[in-house]
Scaffold this active site. Structure first.
Site, PDB file in Angstrom:
ATOM      1  N   TYR A  95     -15.454   8.131  -2.048  1.00 16.03           N
ATOM      2  CA  TYR A  95     -16.651   7.517  -1.778  1.00 16.03           C
ATOM      3  C   TYR A  95     -17.873   8.209  -2.881  1.00 16.03           C
ATOM      4  CZ  TYR A  95     -14.419   3.146  -0.047  1.00 16.03           C
ATOM      5  OH  TYR A  95     -14.151   1.895  -0.445  1.00 16.03           O
ATOM      6  N   GLU A 137     -12.591   0.252   6.015  1.00 10.68           N
ATOM      7  CA  GLU A 137     -11.524   0.356   5.818  1.00 10.68           C
ATOM      8  C   GLU A 137     -10.294   1.426   6.806  1.00 10.68           C
ATOM      9  OE1 GLU A 137     -12.319   2.101   2.116  1.00 10.68           O
ATOM     10  OE2 GLU A 137     -12.368   0.419   1.550  1.00 10.68           O
TER      11      GLU A 137
HETATM   12  C1  HEM Z   1     -18.793   0.737  -3.258  1.00 11.33           C
HETATM   13  C2  HEM Z   1     -17.672   1.485  -4.404  1.00 11.33           C
HETATM   14  C3  HEM Z   1     -16.743   0.807  -4.965  1.00 11.33           C
HETATM   15  C4  HEM Z   1     -16.530  -0.385  -4.847  1.00 11.33           C
HETATM   16  C5  HEM Z   1     -17.809  -1.708  -5.284  1.00 11.33           C
HETATM   17  C6  HEM Z   1     -15.714  -0.924  -5.567  1.00 11.33           C
HETATM   18  C7  HEM Z   1     -14.697  -2.464  -6.039  1.00 11.33           C
HETATM   19  C8  HEM Z   1     -13.152  -2.633  -5.997  1.00 11.33           C
HETATM   20  C9  HEM Z   1     -13.081  -4.271  -6.608  1.00 11.33           C
HETATM   21  C10 HEM Z   1     -13.920  -5.577  -6.960  1.00 11.33           C
HETATM   22  C11 HEM Z   1     -11.463  -4.129  -6.590  1.00 11.33           C
HETATM   23  C12 HEM Z   1     -10.694  -4.657  -7.017  1.00 11.33           C
HETATM   24  C13 HEM Z   1     -10.192  -5.584  -6.208  1.00 11.33           C
HETATM   25  C14 HEM Z   1      -9.458  -7.025  -6.136  1.00 11.33           C
HETATM   26  O1  HEM Z   1      -8.407  -6.624  -6.981  1.00 11.33           O
HETATM   27  O2  HEM Z   1      -9.304  -7.998  -4.996  1.00 11.33           O
HETATM   28  C15 HEM Z   1     -11.004  -2.237  -6.189  1.00 11.33           C
HETATM   29  C16 HEM Z   1     -10.033  -1.799  -6.879  1.00 11.33           C
HETATM   30  C17 HEM Z   1      -9.750  -1.187  -6.547  1.00 11.33           C
HETATM   31  N1  HEM Z   1     -10.936   0.694  -6.431  1.00 11.33           N
HETATM   32 FE1  HEM Z   1     -12.486   0.311  -5.514  1.00 11.33          FE
HETATM   33  N2  HEM Z   1     -14.235   0.228  -5.501  1.00 11.33           N
HETATM   34  C18 HEM Z   1     -15.158   1.170  -4.556  1.00 11.33           C
HETATM   35  C19 HEM Z   1     -14.897   2.204  -4.603  1.00 11.33           C
HETATM   36  C20 HEM Z   1     -13.280   3.141  -4.283  1.00 11.33           C
HETATM   37  C21 HEM Z   1     -12.878   4.356  -4.563  1.00 11.33           C
HETATM   38  C22 HEM Z   1     -13.914   5.553  -3.457  1.00 11.33           C
HETATM   39  C23 HEM Z   1     -11.894   4.736  -4.898  1.00 11.33           C
HETATM   40  C24 HEM Z   1     -10.883   5.639  -4.732  1.00 11.33           C
HETATM   41  C25 HEM Z   1     -11.072   6.017  -5.284  1.00 11.33           C
HETATM   42  C26 HEM Z   1     -11.609   2.933  -5.848  1.00 11.33           C
HETATM   43  C27 HEM Z   1     -10.661   2.534  -5.887  1.00 11.33           C
HETATM   44  C28 HEM Z   1     -10.072   0.907  -6.402  1.00 11.33           C
HETATM   45  C29 HEM Z   1      -8.539   0.913  -6.326  1.00 11.33           C
HETATM   46  C30 HEM Z   1      -7.426   1.973  -6.798  1.00 11.33           C
HETATM   47  C31 HEM Z   1      -8.699  -0.089  -6.751  1.00 11.33           C
HETATM   48  C32 HEM Z   1      -7.441  -1.281  -7.275  1.00 11.33           C
HETATM   49  C33 HEM Z   1      -7.456  -0.296  -8.550  1.00 11.33           C
HETATM   50  C34 HEM Z   1      -6.149  -2.168  -9.610  1.00 11.33           C
HETATM   51  O3  HEM Z   1      -5.833  -3.260  -8.557  1.00 11.33           O
HETATM   52  O4  HEM Z   1      -5.498  -1.254 -10.960  1.00 11.33           O
HETATM   53  N3  HEM Z   1     -12.867   2.150  -5.030  1.00 11.33           N
HETATM   54  N4  HEM Z   1     -12.530  -1.573  -5.862  1.00 11.33           N
END
Ligand code: HEM
Ligand code: FAD
Length: 394
Positions: A95, A137
């Protein structure tokens, strides 16, 4: 809680974010992968190419900025994202990396409007949101690890059986190499596979819905041949081979009480979470369950024989099948009931006004079904759906 001044500043920059949206997200991801290339092993890079994942992240941040005073509005989105994150084994330390690149992106693209005060406000706001995710998480990881047959991180599973279900769809039955129990999960949830293979440039993580009811002994997934990972599973992974499995997750679950009618609607390989729900309904002597499925024709109709078996045995179950272009060998009224795309008005009298509707399939299919359900008077709270990719509102 954020102070009033911080909230004001964040809100005042939302129009700027909305205007520069796609440019900001593109810059953010390019920057992050340039400085932290190890994250290419975490993100699904084909979702990056399609632009859907960057859009999902941006929409989530913008929604957060809009609802800073009342985060309860975002609860269901937080839940969905937290489940998705655990499928990618996202860690608290990551994060800080995402936060650093988000703030740097604002600074680099925001122009004069992005003062030090704006950066400080966004840093505070991001910190609060990140902590919400980190805490949720942590709870999900703990829950997955502590239940009987549970685990943390990846666990090796052997492919015990590989069964061709249709021309493009194959099931994989997976048993743990350690011989232990397998945690129960809810119908509709998915596992994640962490796949490393000489033919892949990066480690790839992919989600697959569990396509049978939990049984404590094995996990079954049912995979359509599509791009890189699914083709490897079809062509390179055989019975006896080992796959690294991340614990089941997901908030798209059968929540309807057994006395409520349920309609399970799918197209193509979208039938997988529905199948686990169907088995759960049949196991519980539930109220009526209606199975609506669309596919190209009999060659592409996965689990057809198993469905016909259930229909013969269960009086509470009925089905309507649509074949887009039936083959000469496909039997009307037995293999399928309707030709062309799924049209709910054809079966309107079978659709319960009070029931719960679960949907899964390609995005255009689901958008059309949601529209048709609304036109038939089904309320949004009765409609639940899963997308096999980054979330999109329908
Ligand atoms: C406050 C911070 C964050 C927000 C608001 C956020 C938001 C999101 C959202 C909206 C999705 C799509 C969810 C879905 O498909 O239902 C997602 C997926 C994902 N996020 Fe985050 N995220 C955050 C932090 C992070 C961090 C720190 C990481 C790791 C480096 C990360 C890695 C991922 C990955 C790998 C996916 C799935 C990607 C995919 O399906 O291609 N996220 N996140
Ligand atoms: C919750 C959830 C549950 C799922 N359940 C199932 C399931 O039960 N069964 C199932 O089969 N799948 C399921 N999926 C989908 C699965 O996770 C994979 O996305 C799917 O198998 C495709 O992965 P892949 O590596 O084979 O394809 P990828 O290589 O990731 O490609 C995916 C698609 O993008 C296209 N593509 C790739 N790169 C590019 C590019 N550079 N430019 C343009 N297009 C590109 C490919 O042609 C392909 O059509 C689920 C997904 C989610 C999120």
């Amino acid at each position: 809680m954020l102070d009033r001044r911080t909230i004001e500043i964040v809100k005042s920059t939302l129009p700027l974010l909305a205007e520069a949206g796609p440019a900001l997200t593109a810059h953010f991801y390019q920057r992050m992968f340039r400085h932290n290339p190890e994250l290419k092993e975490v993100f699904n890079l084909s979702h990056q190419h399609s632009g859907r994942q960057p859009a999902a992240l941006f929409e989530a941040i913008a929604a957060y900025g809009t609802h800073l005073e009342d985060l309860s509005v975002l609860q269901s989105a937080v839940e969905r994202i937290a489940h998705k994150h655990t499928g990618f084994l996202i860690e608290p330390a990551q994060y800080a990396i995402v936060g650093e690149h988000l703030l740097a992106t604002l600074r680099e693209l925001g122009g004069d409007a992005v003062t030090d005060e704006v950066i400080d406000a966004w840093a505070k706001a991001y910190g609060v949101l990140a902590q919400v995710f980190i805490d949720r998480e942590a709870a999900l990881y703990q829950q997955a690890a502590e239940q009987q047959g549970g685990w943390q991180g990846t666990r090796p599973f052997r492919i015990q059986r590989k069964v061709a279900e249709s021309a493009l769809i194959t099931s994989f039955e997976l048993v743990p190499v350690d011989g232990g129990a397998v945690a129960l999960y809810q119908p509709g949830q998915y596992l994640s596979l962490k796949v490393t293979h000489p033919e892949l440039t990066h480690t790839e993580i992919r989600q697959y819905s569990l396509s049978e009811q939990a049984n404590g002994e094995r996990l079954r997934i049912t995979v359509k041949r599509d791009g890189q990972v699914s083709a490897l599973l079809h062509d390179r992974f055989e019975e006896g081979d080992v796959l690294e499995v991340i614990p089941p997750a997901g908030d798209f679950v059968l929540s309807a009480p057994s006395e409520s009618p349920v309609v399970l609607i799918s197209a193509g390989v979208g039938l997988t979470p529905m199948w686990a729900m169907l088995e759960a309904r049949l196991a519980e002597a539930s109220a009526t369950t209606l199975w609506l499925h669309a596919c190209d024709n009999g060659e592409h109709h996965a689990l057809k024989g198993a469905l016909q078996g259930h229909l013969a045995e269960s009086s509470g179950l009925s089905a309507q099948i649509w074949y887009r272009s039936p083959l000469a060998s496909d039997r009307p009224a037995e293999d399928y009931h309707n030709t062309g795309l799924m049209t709910l008005s054809d079966v309107a009298e079978q659709l319960p006004a009070e029931g719960e509707y679960y949907l899964c399939g390609p995005q255009p299919f689901m958008a059309s079904i949601v529209e048709q359900l609304r036109a038939l008077g089904i309320g949004d709270t009765q409609i639940h759906y899963e997308l096999f990719g980054p979330h999109q509102a329908l």
